[in-house]
Design a protein around this motif. Structure first.
Motif, mmCIF file in Angstrom:
data_model
loop_
_atom_site.group_PDB
_atom_site.id
_atom_site.type_symbol
_atom_site.label_atom_id
_atom_site.label_comp_id
_atom_site.label_asym_id
_atom_site.label_seq_id
_atom_site.Cartn_x
_atom_site.Cartn_y
_atom_site.Cartn_z
ATOM 1 N N PHE A 39 0.845 -1.192 0.000
ATOM 2 C CA PHE A 39 0.000 0.000 0.000
ATOM 3 C C PHE A 39 0.881 1.243 0.000
ATOM 4 C CE2 PHE A 39 -1.914 3.367 2.664
ATOM 5 C CZ PHE A 39 -2.928 3.742 1.803
ATOM 6 N N THR A 40 0.463 2.271 -0.749
ATOM 7 C CA THR A 40 1.207 3.524 -0.815
ATOM 8 C C THR A 40 0.283 4.695 -0.487
ATOM 9 O OG1 THR A 40 2.726 2.657 -2.485
ATOM 10 C CG2 THR A 40 2.570 5.052 -2.287
ATOM 11 N N THR A 41 0.750 5.585 0.363
ATOM 12 C CA THR A 41 -0.013 6.784 0.710
ATOM 13 C C THR A 41 0.818 8.013 0.369
ATOM 14 O OG1 THR A 41 -1.202 7.928 2.499
ATOM 15 C CG2 THR A 41 0.863 6.853 3.086
ATOM 16 N N ARG A 42 0.153 9.095 0.018
ATOM 17 C CA ARG A 42 0.845 10.325 -0.373
ATOM 18 C C ARG A 42 0.668 11.391 0.707
ATOM 19 N NH1 ARG A 42 3.203 12.620 -4.564
ATOM 20 N NH2 ARG A 42 2.855 10.718 -5.787
ATOM 21 N N LEU A 43 1.759 12.118 0.992
ATOM 22 C CA LEU A 43 1.753 13.245 1.925
ATOM 23 C C LEU A 43 2.072 14.523 1.164
ATOM 24 C CD1 LEU A 43 3.829 11.733 4.889
ATOM 25 C CD2 LEU A 43 1.366 11.605 4.498
ATOM 26 N N THR A 44 1.352 15.599 1.496
ATOM 27 C CA THR A 44 1.603 16.897 0.879
ATOM 28 C C THR A 44 1.653 17.958 1.965
ATOM 29 O OG1 THR A 44 0.453 16.244 -1.147
ATOM 30 C CG2 THR A 44 0.775 18.599 -0.789
ATOM 31 N N VAL A 45 2.669 18.812 1.922
ATOM 32 C CA VAL A 45 2.806 19.883 2.907
ATOM 33 C C VAL A 45 1.916 21.055 2.494
ATOM 34 C CG1 VAL A 45 4.389 21.501 4.012
ATOM 35 C CG2 VAL A 45 5.150 19.174 3.432
ATOM 36 N N GLY A 46 1.097 21.485 3.432
ATOM 37 C CA GLY A 46 0.187 22.597 3.153
ATOM 38 C C GLY A 46 -1.073 22.120 2.472
ATOM 39 N N GLY A 47 -2.056 23.000 2.408
ATOM 40 C CA GLY A 47 -3.322 22.670 1.784
ATOM 41 C C GLY A 47 -4.441 23.453 2.418
ATOM 42 N N PRO A 48 -5.646 23.298 1.917
ATOM 43 C CA PRO A 48 -6.781 23.967 2.541
ATOM 44 C C PRO A 48 -7.162 23.258 3.836
ATOM 45 C CG PRO A 48 -7.539 22.543 0.802
ATOM 46 C CD PRO A 48 -6.031 22.490 0.758
ATOM 47 N N ASP A 49 -7.845 23.941 4.700
ATOM 48 C CA ASP A 49 -8.406 23.352 5.915
ATOM 49 C C ASP A 49 -9.825 23.893 6.052
ATOM 50 O OD1 ASP A 49 -8.992 22.209 8.304
ATOM 51 O OD2 ASP A 49 -7.627 23.432 9.505
ATOM 52 N N LEU A 50 -10.762 23.218 5.461
ATOM 53 C CA LEU A 50 -12.141 23.680 5.447
ATOM 54 C C LEU A 50 -12.832 23.301 6.753
ATOM 55 C CD1 LEU A 50 -12.974 22.711 1.772
ATOM 56 C CD2 LEU A 50 -12.416 24.980 2.667
ATOM 57 N N VAL A 51 -13.412 24.294 7.398
ATOM 58 C CA VAL A 51 -14.051 24.103 8.701
ATOM 59 C C VAL A 51 -15.526 24.477 8.572
ATOM 60 C CG1 VAL A 51 -14.074 24.771 11.122
ATOM 61 C CG2 VAL A 51 -11.895 24.632 9.880
ATOM 62 N N MET A 52 -16.414 23.531 8.862
ATOM 63 C CA MET A 52 -17.848 23.798 8.800
ATOM 64 C C MET A 52 -18.320 24.438 10.098
ATOM 65 S SD MET A 52 -20.622 23.607 7.000
ATOM 66 C CE MET A 52 -20.496 22.354 5.708
ATOM 67 N N HIS A 53 -19.063 25.528 9.988
ATOM 68 C CA HIS A 53 -19.609 26.202 11.165
ATOM 69 C C HIS A 53 -20.891 25.495 11.618
ATOM 70 C CE1 HIS A 53 -17.459 30.308 10.481
ATOM 71 N NE2 HIS A 53 -16.760 29.309 9.962
ATOM 72 N N ARG A 54 -21.109 25.473 12.920
ATOM 73 C CA ARG A 54 -22.320 24.858 13.465
ATOM 74 C C ARG A 54 -23.472 25.859 13.417
ATOM 75 N NH1 ARG A 54 -23.311 20.332 16.032
ATOM 76 N NH2 ARG A 54 -25.073 20.166 17.457
ATOM 77 N N LEU A 55 -24.621 25.422 12.925
ATOM 78 C CA LEU A 55 -25.779 26.301 12.797
ATOM 79 C C LEU A 55 -26.681 26.198 14.028
ATOM 80 C CD1 LEU A 55 -26.731 25.644 9.066
ATOM 81 C CD2 LEU A 55 -25.499 27.599 10.014
ATOM 82 N N PRO A 56 -27.278 27.320 14.449
ATOM 83 C CA PRO A 56 -28.140 27.327 15.647
ATOM 84 C C PRO A 56 -29.581 26.920 15.309
ATOM 85 C CG PRO A 56 -27.896 29.554 14.823
ATOM 86 C CD PRO A 56 -27.059 28.684 13.918
ATOM 87 N N PHE A 57 -29.795 25.668 14.980
ATOM 88 C CA PHE A 57 -31.121 25.194 14.606
ATOM 89 C C PHE A 57 -32.073 25.170 15.805
ATOM 90 C CE2 PHE A 57 -28.769 22.911 11.154
ATOM 91 C CZ PHE A 57 -29.443 23.478 10.079
ATOM 92 N N ASP A 58 -33.358 25.378 15.530
ATOM 93 C CA ASP A 58 -34.412 25.031 16.469
ATOM 94 C C ASP A 58 -34.627 23.533 16.324
ATOM 95 O OD1 ASP A 58 -36.612 24.655 18.024
ATOM 96 O OD2 ASP A 58 -37.919 26.048 16.953
ATOM 97 N N GLN A 59 -34.396 22.769 17.371
ATOM 98 C CA GLN A 59 -34.411 21.313 17.259
ATOM 99 C C GLN A 59 -35.687 20.675 17.791
ATOM 100 O OE1 GLN A 59 -30.133 21.378 18.865
ATOM 101 N NE2 GLN A 59 -30.131 19.519 17.643
ATOM 102 N N GLU A 60 -36.624 21.468 18.296
ATOM 103 C CA GLU A 60 -37.941 20.974 18.708
ATOM 104 C C GLU A 60 -38.952 21.492 17.691
ATOM 105 O OE1 GLU A 60 -38.622 18.933 21.237
ATOM 106 O OE2 GLU A 60 -36.484 18.782 21.733
ATOM 107 N N LEU A 61 -39.544 20.580 16.915
ATOM 108 C CA LEU A 61 -40.328 20.984 15.757
ATOM 109 C C LEU A 61 -41.724 20.398 15.777
ATOM 110 C CD1 LEU A 61 -37.591 20.345 13.022
ATOM 111 C CD2 LEU A 61 -38.031 22.478 14.268
ATOM 112 N N ASN A 62 -42.566 20.917 14.877
ATOM 113 C CA ASN A 62 -43.866 20.365 14.555
ATOM 114 C C ASN A 62 -43.854 19.975 13.079
ATOM 115 O OD1 ASN A 62 -45.462 20.845 17.077
ATOM 116 N ND2 ASN A 62 -44.946 22.978 16.622
#
Length: 581
Positions: A167-190
């Protein structure tokens, strides 16, 4: 909240109890192994196909990335398919000399590993069937490395009487770091509630992301009504066991700058449908690309939407320029999840059967229950069974064949060691989901030991705990019990009632003695029908994140599970024994 993995969900749906964490930014390679040749076992080495490394810092300690390498033993024989012997793994590090520094995580397993120059060796013993963690390699960018530097690590294995696929794996220095923000949902619904989801993400990496792939996964009770032209969609086939996830893969064009924060030009709309009860929404972000899209599809079929184009616009942006392409530096923060509780109900209606026969003959009886809705019920976080069908055998009869999912218990519902000889009572668990319009169909074969007129046995759908049998979501407990009648006096096989009037439902409390017609289900959704097999069905509910898809699906497999390590961990046999103790 337990992280959800769509791959895990599929595994749960298939009956697996394996656990997994958030999906990796890239698929695990080396998962498939060649067939055995001449009885020589062949083990496949695997791990992440590509990993991005944080730049070496101007001050402070460098941040490491963990590469988890695996060994896959393709044997299906849990008892005799393991390899019992010493084996050695060798890591060729010459391809990353001057690019990255490595060390082994000594706490991650039992392997004895050592790094010497541009080679590392791990020695261990025993390879069980299935996939197992072999070693965890801690990797940091080398001090003199530069953004865009890339190299490979090759892993090989040796063992007496066995072979390994490298097995071969590739390493790369640097790159994007995408971070998803948490949304303030109303979690009690009808049912019918809608709320906006202005999905927002930040690129905290060292280079721009060339387009992003937004993955959305939502369980059966939720919907995103708009279908976008740059998104492709899949959903579980209603005739195939699964959680009922819908997965959307949205390719959003643009250069998403390092340091920049972006949000959707038009927020998504999340709707709680009429069948919502407990539901989960998973949203993830990765850099777009053919390999990433293929990994998320995981072989499932997708159909493109026909609506407007989904776009992302900057909230703020930096002026950093782009560098060479690489993998996400921290895939663990690419995903967020939200659980919703909708005020809704599901009517689980038991049905019995009638049969006639002389002493010494064997008859078939089809019993079970149907979910008349409107809600679907799914324990996609815990993986717990939704309900249990509790069947008392009519007097004068004994069970000669039962569905595989049913267990013999004592007359008072307690654990019974003997599972082979006929028992006075049987319990049959559903899986972790029961869809609206579906249910559990259970074919039994009974021997008429003594022909008694009108002998009957109760068929009750209840909670999985004998001490707490109520179904909290079911507003009509009166129809939770029906009867299997043998040699009915008037030939009608009338199942009678539970003696509880209408149970507060305002409706007659005489449960049916035959399976309801799925085409006439009040939920409007077709259910499963008894197939005549021994296992019964759960109307497409499957037997797991869990998850969560194609995309794995956890969903189709995305995330389903995360949306596998996984949702939750429990030992099924132990819990079942406790429930009926």
């Amino acid at each position: 909240m337990t992280p959800f993995s769509p791959r895990y969900a599929l595994r749960r749906a298939a009956g697996s109890l394996a656990a997994a964490g958030l999906l990796a930014a890239v698929p695990l390679a080396g998962a498939a192994a060649p067939a055995r040749a001449a009885d020589v076992p062949v083990f496949a080495l695997g791990g992440p196909a590509e990993t991005g490394l944080n730049l070496y810092p101007e001050s402070g300690e460098p941040r490491h990335s963990t590469l988890g390498f695996t060994i896959d033993n393709p044997s299906q024989d849990e008892e005799n398919g393991g390899y019992e012997g010493d084996f050695t793994l060798t890591f060729d590090l010459s391809g990353i000399d001057g690019i990255a520094d490595v060390a082994f995580d000594g706490e991650s397993g039992g392997a004895d590993c050592e790094v010497t120059g541009t080679k590392a060796v791990c020695e261990d013993w025993g390879i069980r069937p299935g996939s197992q963690r072999a070693a965890d390699l801690l990797v940091t960018a080398a001090e003199d490395s530069e953004a865009g530097d890339t190299g490979t690590i090759k892993v090989t294995g040796e063992a007496e009487g066995a072979t390994f696929t490298p097995f071969t794996t590739r390493l790369t220095v640097g790159g994007p770091d995408l971070v998803m923000h948490r949304l303030p949902f109303d979690q009690e619904l009808n049912p019918g509630d809608e709320q906006q989801a202005p999905i927002t993400f930040t690129n905290r990496g060292s280079r721009d992301a060339d387009g992003v792939l937004l993955t959305l996964m939502y369980s059966r009770g939720l919907d995103i009504p708009q279908r976008y032209a740059n998104c492709e969609y899949t959903a579980d086939d209603p005739d195939v066991p699964g959680i009922g996830w819908t997965t959307a893969l949205c390719s959003v064009e643009g250069a998403f700058e390092a340091g920049g924060t972006y949000t959707l030009a038009t927020p998504l709309t999340i709707e709680a449908t009429t069948r919502a009860y407990y539901d989960t929404f998973v949203y993830r972000i990765h850099e777009d690309g053919a390999a990433q899209r293929a990994a998320q599809r995981a072989g499932a079929l997708f159909a493109r939407g026909a609506g407007p184009v989904l776009k992302a616009v900057p909230v703020k942006a930096s002026q950093q320029g782009a560098t060479a392409r690489g993998s996400d530096l921290n895939p663990g923060d690419n995903q967020q999840e939200a659980d919703f509780r909708t005020k809704n109900t599901a009517d689980f209606m038991a049905y019995g059967d009638e049969a006639s026969g002389a002493a010494g003959t064997t008859v078939r009886a089809d019993i079970g229950f149907r979910n008349e809705g409107p809600a679907w019920i799914g324990n996609i976080r815990s993986g717990e069974d939704v309900a249990t069908v509790d069947f008392t055998v009519p007097q004068g009869a004994s069970v000669s064949a039962k569905p595989d999912r049913c267990r013999a218990v004592t007359a008072d519902g307690k654990y019974r060691e003997d599972q082979k000889s006929p028992a006075p009572r049987y319990v049959c668990d559903t899986s972790m989901t029961v869809r609206d319009g579906a249910g559990l169909d259970l074919p039994f074969e009974l021997r008429i030991d003594k022909a008694l007129v009108g002998a009957s046995g109760e068929v009750t759908v209840r909670g999985t705990w004998l001490q707490n049998p109520a179904l909290p979501f079911d507003p009509k407990p009166a129809n939770n019990t029906a009867f299997l009648v043998l040699n009915g006096e008037d030939g009608s096989g009338s199942g009678g009632t539970t003696g509880g009037g209408d149970g507060g439902s305002g409706e007659p409390s005489t449960p049916p003695t035959s399976a309801p017609d799925p085409e006439k289900s009040p939920s409007g959704a077709p259910g499963s029908t008894a197939s005549g097999g021994s296992a019964g069905t759960t109307g497409g509910s499957g037997s797991g994140l869990a998850s969560t898809g194609s995309t794995a699906l956890i969903a189709s497999g995305t995330a389903a599970a995360a949306l596998a390590a996984g949702l939750v961990l429990f030992t099924a046999a132990r819990r079942r024994a406790a429930r009926h103790a």
